[in-house]
Motif scaffolding. Structure first.
Motif, PDB file in Angstrom:
ATOM      1  N   SER A 100     -10.718   7.706  -0.784  1.00  0.00           N
ATOM      2  CA  SER A 100      -9.516   8.260  -0.180  1.00  0.00           C
ATOM      3  C   SER A 100      -8.784   7.166   0.588  1.00  0.00           C
ATOM      4  O   SER A 100      -9.330   6.086   0.839  1.00  0.00           O
ATOM      5  CB  SER A 100      -9.874   9.402   0.769  1.00  0.00           C
ATOM      6  OG  SER A 100     -10.559   8.897   1.905  1.00  0.00           O
ATOM      7  N   TYR A 101      -7.565   7.479   1.007  1.00  0.00           N
ATOM      8  CA  TYR A 101      -6.766   6.488   1.700  1.00  0.00           C
ATOM      9  C   TYR A 101      -7.337   6.142   3.069  1.00  0.00           C
ATOM     10  O   TYR A 101      -7.087   5.056   3.595  1.00  0.00           O
ATOM     11  CB  TYR A 101      -5.318   6.995   1.851  1.00  0.00           C
ATOM     12  CG  TYR A 101      -4.434   6.010   2.567  1.00  0.00           C
ATOM     13  CD1 TYR A 101      -4.118   4.782   1.994  1.00  0.00           C
ATOM     14  CD2 TYR A 101      -3.955   6.286   3.842  1.00  0.00           C
ATOM     15  CE1 TYR A 101      -3.336   3.868   2.661  1.00  0.00           C
ATOM     16  CE2 TYR A 101      -3.164   5.373   4.518  1.00  0.00           C
ATOM     17  CZ  TYR A 101      -2.864   4.164   3.925  1.00  0.00           C
ATOM     18  OH  TYR A 101      -2.079   3.246   4.582  1.00  0.00           O
ATOM     19  N   PHE A 138      -9.533   2.330  -3.468  1.00  0.00           N
ATOM     20  CA  PHE A 138      -8.469   3.317  -3.343  1.00  0.00           C
ATOM     21  C   PHE A 138      -7.533   3.268  -4.545  1.00  0.00           C
ATOM     22  O   PHE A 138      -7.123   4.304  -5.093  1.00  0.00           O
ATOM     23  CB  PHE A 138      -7.690   3.070  -2.050  1.00  0.00           C
ATOM     24  CG  PHE A 138      -6.418   3.845  -1.933  1.00  0.00           C
ATOM     25  CD1 PHE A 138      -6.443   5.235  -1.757  1.00  0.00           C
ATOM     26  CD2 PHE A 138      -5.182   3.208  -2.019  1.00  0.00           C
ATOM     27  CE1 PHE A 138      -5.260   5.951  -1.665  1.00  0.00           C
ATOM     28  CE2 PHE A 138      -4.009   3.920  -1.913  1.00  0.00           C
ATOM     29  CZ  PHE A 138      -4.045   5.295  -1.738  1.00  0.00           C
ATOM     30  N   GLU A 174      -1.146  11.073   2.493  1.00  0.00           N
ATOM     31  CA  GLU A 174      -1.405   9.651   2.293  1.00  0.00           C
ATOM     32  C   GLU A 174      -0.134   8.824   2.466  1.00  0.00           C
ATOM     33  O   GLU A 174      -0.159   7.746   3.064  1.00  0.00           O
ATOM     34  CB  GLU A 174      -1.976   9.422   0.896  1.00  0.00           C
ATOM     35  CG  GLU A 174      -3.384   9.952   0.699  1.00  0.00           C
ATOM     36  CD  GLU A 174      -3.890   9.713  -0.714  1.00  0.00           C
ATOM     37  OE1 GLU A 174      -3.087   9.247  -1.564  1.00  0.00           O
ATOM     38  OE2 GLU A 174      -5.068   9.976  -0.987  1.00  0.00           O
ATOM     39  N   THR A 186       0.833  -1.202   0.000  1.00  0.00           N
ATOM     40  CA  THR A 186       0.000   0.000   0.000  1.00  0.00           C
ATOM     41  C   THR A 186       0.871   1.257   0.000  1.00  0.00           C
ATOM     42  O   THR A 186       0.564   2.258  -0.660  1.00  0.00           O
ATOM     43  CB  THR A 186      -0.913   0.007   1.227  1.00  0.00           C
ATOM     44  OG1 THR A 186      -1.747  -1.153   1.200  1.00  0.00           O
ATOM     45  CG2 THR A 186      -1.789   1.249   1.256  1.00  0.00           C
ATOM     46  N   SER A 213       0.939   4.356  -2.652  1.00  0.00           N
ATOM     47  CA  SER A 213       0.812   5.759  -2.232  1.00  0.00           C
ATOM     48  C   SER A 213       1.962   6.601  -2.785  1.00  0.00           C
ATOM     49  O   SER A 213       1.762   7.747  -3.224  1.00  0.00           O
ATOM     50  CB  SER A 213       0.784   5.849  -0.701  1.00  0.00           C
ATOM     51  OG  SER A 213      -0.344   5.170  -0.189  1.00  0.00           O
ATOM     52  N   GLU A 244       1.650   9.649  -5.426  1.00  0.00           N
ATOM     53  CA  GLU A 244       2.195  10.973  -5.168  1.00  0.00           C
ATOM     54  C   GLU A 244       3.073  11.441  -6.329  1.00  0.00           C
ATOM     55  O   GLU A 244       3.015  12.618  -6.747  1.00  0.00           O
ATOM     56  CB  GLU A 244       2.998  10.964  -3.875  1.00  0.00           C
ATOM     57  CG  GLU A 244       3.538  12.331  -3.483  1.00  0.00           C
ATOM     58  CD  GLU A 244       4.440  12.286  -2.276  1.00  0.00           C
ATOM     59  OE1 GLU A 244       4.519  13.299  -1.560  1.00  0.00           O
ATOM     60  OE2 GLU A 244       5.068  11.232  -2.045  1.00  0.00           O
ATOM     61  N   GLY A 249      -1.847  11.667  -5.699  1.00  0.00           N
ATOM     62  CA  GLY A 249      -1.796  11.383  -4.266  1.00  0.00           C
ATOM     63  C   GLY A 249      -1.233  12.568  -3.512  1.00  0.00           C
ATOM     64  O   GLY A 249      -0.816  13.578  -4.108  1.00  0.00           O
ATOM     65  N   THR A 250      -1.208  12.423  -2.213  1.00  0.00           N
ATOM     66  CA  THR A 250      -0.713  13.501  -1.366  1.00  0.00           C
ATOM     67  C   THR A 250       0.353  12.987  -0.420  1.00  0.00           C
ATOM     68  O   THR A 250       0.468  11.778  -0.169  1.00  0.00           O
ATOM     69  CB  THR A 250      -1.848  14.124  -0.532  1.00  0.00           C
ATOM     70  OG1 THR A 250      -2.337  13.133   0.389  1.00  0.00           O
ATOM     71  CG2 THR A 250      -2.987  14.621  -1.424  1.00  0.00           C
ATOM     72  N   GLN A 307       0.661   8.612   6.170  1.00  0.00           N
ATOM     73  CA  GLN A 307      -0.246   7.687   6.845  1.00  0.00           C
ATOM     74  C   GLN A 307       0.087   6.232   6.527  1.00  0.00           C
ATOM     75  O   GLN A 307       0.053   5.359   7.399  1.00  0.00           O
ATOM     76  CB  GLN A 307      -1.687   7.995   6.452  1.00  0.00           C
ATOM     77  CG  GLN A 307      -2.216   9.300   7.024  1.00  0.00           C
ATOM     78  CD  GLN A 307      -3.589   9.648   6.498  1.00  0.00           C
ATOM     79  OE1 GLN A 307      -3.920   9.355   5.335  1.00  0.00           O
ATOM     80  NE2 GLN A 307      -4.392  10.297   7.328  1.00  0.00           N
ATOM     81  N   ALA A 308       0.437   5.983   5.247  1.00  0.00           N
ATOM     82  CA  ALA A 308       0.814   4.624   4.855  1.00  0.00           C
ATOM     83  C   ALA A 308       2.102   4.197   5.563  1.00  0.00           C
ATOM     84  O   ALA A 308       2.256   3.048   5.980  1.00  0.00           O
ATOM     85  CB  ALA A 308       0.980   4.533   3.343  1.00  0.00           C
TER      86      ALA A 308
END
Length: 482
Positions: A440-441, A434, A234, A217, A221, A225, A230-231, A237-238
């Motif tokens: 969203s994530y 996702f 995210e 994951t 992500s 990005e 993506g951001t 958080q991953a």
């Protein structure tokens, strides 16, 4: 020898004399006659199904677990201590029992002396000579003997020594029941430790699998990005989820090593790798059903309960010994043997001699020592009664608690399995959403957390069911025979 037999009959007859021991009546069990029933408990059939007769090799079906239990029984140091205690108690009982029999010692003697006194003296005579002998000139005086001595022996007319012997015997039996209880506990502890090792291996596998999933994951992500869809949030958080999984893998790796150490300690030696479990799975390493009956009388056969009862019987015998001490003590001493002034005629019929002396003593004043000894013995018996009743109550609760868990564990396990199935399904769907950019994530993040927790809880529930069966087997007295 006929006189010798007569001397022994008198004291030995005292062994069959009256006893001051109170008549033993087993206290009523302070628990209901039937094991508990209700919503939390499984339905039980009437009667006593004798779970304690089921050998541990029949209950534990995995050959590896059977071998580990065998190693522990042979090598565990705590069990060796209890075996030594049993032998010590057996020896103490035999020492006490020996006091009921007379102590007989034997000896032989020879005296040869020379005298130069003439026939006018007190000692004289030629040849064998003797006191007041009338021979002429110097002479030799000879005396030969073979004796058997009966040391001061208490005739057990009022049963004091018999009561002390009975008390020591019951203490020995109590110690032996303690040894049995220790073995049963050891079998249960080894099985629980082995199953815990298996469950920890499963938990580690779940954590490792989750780490791989979260690393995948994270890769997605990072790719999102880079592609601008993506951001950084995210990605962060991953990454936190990956780090959390890495920490769990480290913790479960440690727990697995500690589970191995605990198993080694119980086994008394390092357990070979080939005997270690790699997975608990569905918990099929042991039987998942036991023929438990409704009758609570099965508790009276538990070794710890029998141990408490033998301790009560020992205390009851000590009351008898204290009572008998209030009466006179009758003792007997004796001497028998052969004596002659010539070695050649030592064994002639006229050379046999014997004597016996009897005495009775009674303490007239001791400041209340014997009376208070009796009071103390009665108080110790009362404490033993309470201890016996407490052992039954504790046994009843052990079984009741195990049955309460057994009556609901299957429902819990079914619910946990359904939770895992749906959580994994939800995690898979949310991950697809996702990846497709639909969600969203936060959606797969929450689903992954739920699925991971559910899978770990399922491992714990399976371990709980397996160890509950071990506990139920143990508290019903199983584990003593192979």
């Amino acid at each position: 020898m006929k006189a010798m037999r007569s001397m022994l009959v008198v004291p030995l007859a005292g062994l069959a004399a009256c006893s001051m021991m109170p008549k033993y009546v087993r206290p009523d069990a302070p628990v209901p006659p039937a094991l508990p029933q209700g919503a939390a408990y499984p339905a039980l059939g009437a009667g006593d199904k004798q779970v304690d007769a089921l050998g541990w090799k029949d209950f534990f079906t995995d050959p590896r677990l059977q071998q580990v239990i065998g190693l522990a029984i042979a090598q565990n140091r705590d069990l060796r201590v209890t075996l030594a205690n049993v032998e010590q108690a057996r020896a103490q009982y035999r020492v006490q029992r020996a006091g009921q029999f007379p102590t007989i010692t034997g000896g032989a003697g020879a005296t040869v002396s020379h005298s130069a006194v003439n026939n006018g003296g007190l000692v004289g005579g030629g040849g064998n000579g003797g006191i007041g002998g009338g021979g002429n000139g110097a002479g030799n005086f000879e005396q030969y003997s073979i004796t058997g001595n009966l040391a001061a022996f208490e005739i057990d007319l009022f049963g004091r020594r018999a009561a002390l012997s009975r008390a020591a015997f019951e203490s020995y039996l109590a110690t032996d029941e303690g040894r049995k209880a220790t073995q049963i506990a050891l079998v249960g502890e080894v099985a629980t430790a082995w199953l815990t090792h298996a469950a920890t291996a499963d938990a580690l596998a779940v954590a490792q699998d989750t780490l791989k999933s979260r690393q995948a994951t994270l890769s997605i992500s990072l790719k999102r990005e880079r592609e601008g869809i993506g951001t950084g949030l995210e990605v962060a958080q991953a990454q936190t989820q990956v780090d959390s999984a890495r920490a769990d893998v480290a913790d479960f790796t440690t727990s697995l090593a500690q589970a191995k150490n605990a198993l080694d300690l119980l086994a008394g030696a390092p357990v070979p790798v080939e005997l270690l479990p790699t997975t608990l799975g569905a918990g099929d390493q042991l039987r998942l059903q036991l023929p438990v009956g409704l009758d609570s009388a099965v508790l009276l056969r538990r070794p710890d309960v029998l141990q408490a009862e033998h301790q009560l019987l020992s205390a009851n015998a000590n009351v008898g010994a204290a009572r008998a001490a209030m009466f006179p003590t009758i003792s007997l001493t004796g001497l028998l043997g052969l004596a002659s002034t010539g070695l050649s005629n030592l064994f002639d019929g006229g050379s046999f001699r014997w004597s016996a002396t009897g005495a009775a003593t009674q303490t007239l004043f001791d400041g209340g020592a014997r009376a208070n000894t009796l009071k103390g013995a009665k108080a110790a018996r009362d404490a033993a009664v309470a201890n016996y009743e407490g052992a039954i109550q504790a046994a009843f609760r052990d079984v009741a608690d195990a049955l309460a868990r057994r009556g609901t564990i299957d429902a819990k396990l079914a619910a946990q399995q359904s939770l895992v199935d749906n959580a994994v399904k939800a995690s898979r769907i949310s991950q697809s959403r996702f990846t497709a950019g639909i969600a969203s994530y936060l959606e797969p993040l929450d689903a992954q957390r739920t699925a991971y927790a559910a899978r770990q809880a399922l491992v714990a529930a399976r371990l709980q069911r397996a160890t509950n069966m071990v506990t139920l087997y143990r508290v019903l007295g199983g584990g003593l025979t192979p």
